[in-house]
Motif scaffolding. Structure first.
Motif, mmCIF file in Angstrom:
data_model
loop_
_atom_site.group_PDB
_atom_site.id
_atom_site.type_symbol
_atom_site.label_atom_id
_atom_site.label_comp_id
_atom_site.label_asym_id
_atom_site.label_seq_id
_atom_site.Cartn_x
_atom_site.Cartn_y
_atom_site.Cartn_z
ATOM 1 N N ASP A 157 22.017 0.386 -22.545
ATOM 2 C CA ASP A 157 21.631 -0.450 -23.675
ATOM 3 C C ASP A 157 21.717 0.362 -24.973
ATOM 4 O OD1 ASP A 157 20.797 -3.017 -24.492
ATOM 5 O OD2 ASP A 157 18.751 -2.323 -24.772
ATOM 6 N N PHE A 230 17.441 -10.019 -19.770
ATOM 7 C CA PHE A 230 17.487 -10.011 -21.235
ATOM 8 C C PHE A 230 16.118 -9.723 -21.840
ATOM 9 C CE2 PHE A 230 21.200 -12.611 -20.112
ATOM 10 C CZ PHE A 230 22.177 -11.998 -20.872
ATOM 11 N N SER A 231 15.060 -10.161 -21.173
ATOM 12 C CA SER A 231 13.714 -9.928 -21.707
ATOM 13 C C SER A 231 13.259 -8.488 -21.538
ATOM 14 C CB SER A 231 12.708 -10.861 -21.023
ATOM 15 O OG SER A 231 12.560 -10.528 -19.655
ATOM 16 N N ARG A 233 14.971 -5.897 -22.475
ATOM 17 C CA ARG A 233 15.696 -5.038 -23.398
ATOM 18 C C ARG A 233 14.793 -4.386 -24.435
ATOM 19 N NH1 ARG A 233 20.854 -7.233 -26.158
ATOM 20 N NH2 ARG A 233 20.717 -5.057 -26.843
ATOM 21 N N SER A 238 12.090 -9.772 -29.804
ATOM 22 C CA SER A 238 12.645 -10.791 -28.924
ATOM 23 C C SER A 238 14.158 -10.668 -28.846
ATOM 24 C CB SER A 238 12.267 -12.187 -29.436
ATOM 25 O OG SER A 238 12.927 -12.460 -30.666
ATOM 26 N N LEU A 239 14.737 -11.419 -27.917
ATOM 27 C CA LEU A 239 16.185 -11.387 -27.748
ATOM 28 C C LEU A 239 16.894 -11.884 -28.992
ATOM 29 C CD1 LEU A 239 18.608 -10.922 -25.853
ATOM 30 C CD2 LEU A 239 18.295 -13.257 -25.036
ATOM 31 N N VAL A 244 21.928 -11.229 -28.697
ATOM 32 C CA VAL A 244 22.403 -11.306 -27.308
ATOM 33 C C VAL A 244 23.608 -10.409 -27.090
ATOM 34 C CG1 VAL A 244 23.313 -12.851 -25.536
ATOM 35 C CG2 VAL A 244 21.536 -13.659 -27.092
#
Length: 283
Positions: A157, A230-231, A233, A238-239, A244
């Motif tokens: 990431d 995704f949550s 990260r 928030s995403l 994204v």
């Protein structure tokens, strides 16, 4: 040089310079240790430390040496050699190290929460007296494919923009602190509850056959775990705030896992191996 023994110093109230106006490394090290801070010194020439025991990193073995102007003695005695003699390289190394540590925590968080959800699904179904919601091959598939690809993508990431604005972490801090551990438990429980709800509705309300209900449960757990990636990260943003597409590897991993899951459900070979049935269009 021995006058500091047995005395607790702090960085704020200690005179760190000697009579020549240069910093006294022994006093600086002693003050750093007692204040709980971390200190790294850069040096190009050997520095004597008669005691050798008052610092967290003795000058005879630890520190950062300059690669271009430093002597061979300091290079051999140091833990790190800055090959270009650029202090910006030290900051870049710290930034990269923090990013790697953060990504390890993200991947571990994701894997633990997903595995917990699988355990709770099996346990909950047993306590409720329902048939097995997942077969062993389903769990194997989830652990190898559905969990594996997103976890690898989380490990690469991109670094947070504010990674260097955060204070240094405690060296004694656990990889999973109390807040993150509670988050793992909560998220794993939520995923398990959603999956069990699908299994229960399919069995008790729609009165579907067990193979069909099991296929629904299998697919539901795969999808909720893929979305859960995704949550994981970021802890604070928030995403939608981080974006994204900022981690295209994760997007690709999720799409690949979803396509493989669809192939299992639609192909005769996959249905035979994984003991699943085709889902109806309205499902």
């Amino acid at each position: 040089m021995d006058s500091h023994q047995g005395t607790n110093y702090t960085i704020d109230d200690l005179a760190l310079t000697n009579s020549s106006g240069t910093i006294n490394p022994v006093l600086l090290s002693a003050a750093t240790n007692t204040s709980g801070n971390i200190l790294e010194l850069t040096f190009s020439k050997p520095m004597a430390d008669p005691s050798g025991k008052h610092n967290q990193f003795t000058f005879t073995r630890n520190g950062i040496a300059m690669g271009l102007t430093g002597t061979d003695v300091t290079k051999d005695a140091s833990d790190m050699v800055v090959t270009d003699d650029n202090f910006a390289s030290i900051a870049a190394a710290v930034e990269e190290g923090r990013s790697i540590y953060d990504n390890i925590r993200k991947a571990v968080h994701y894997l633990l929460s997903c595995n917990l959800s699988e355990v709770l699904v099996m346990l909950g179904s047993t306590l409720l007296g329902w048939p097995l919601p997942l077969l062993p091959i389903h769990i194997l598939w989830i652990n190898l494919v559905t969990d594996g690809f997103p976890a690898l993508a989380l490990a690469v990431d991109p670094k947070d923009p504010d990674v260097m604005k955060r204070p240094p972490r405690d060296p004694q801090a656990r990889l999973l602190d109390r807040e993150r551990f509670l988050a793992v438990c909560l998220q794993g429980t939520v995923m398990a509850m959603v999956t069990l709800a699908v299994f229960g509705i399919s069995l008790t309300i729609w009165h579907d056959e067990v193979p069909f209900a099991r296929t629904m449960t299998f697919t539901t757990l795969v999808l909720v775990q893929l979305l859960h990636a995704f949550s994981c990260r970021h802890e604070r943003y928030s995403l939608f705030q981080i974006g994204v597409m900022t981690n295209r590897a994760l997007v690709g991993a999720v799409l690949l896992s979803a396509l493989l899951q669809a192939w299992i459900l639609l192909s005769a070979w996959g249905q035979e191996i994984f003991k699943v049935v085709p889902l109806r269009a309205d499902e």
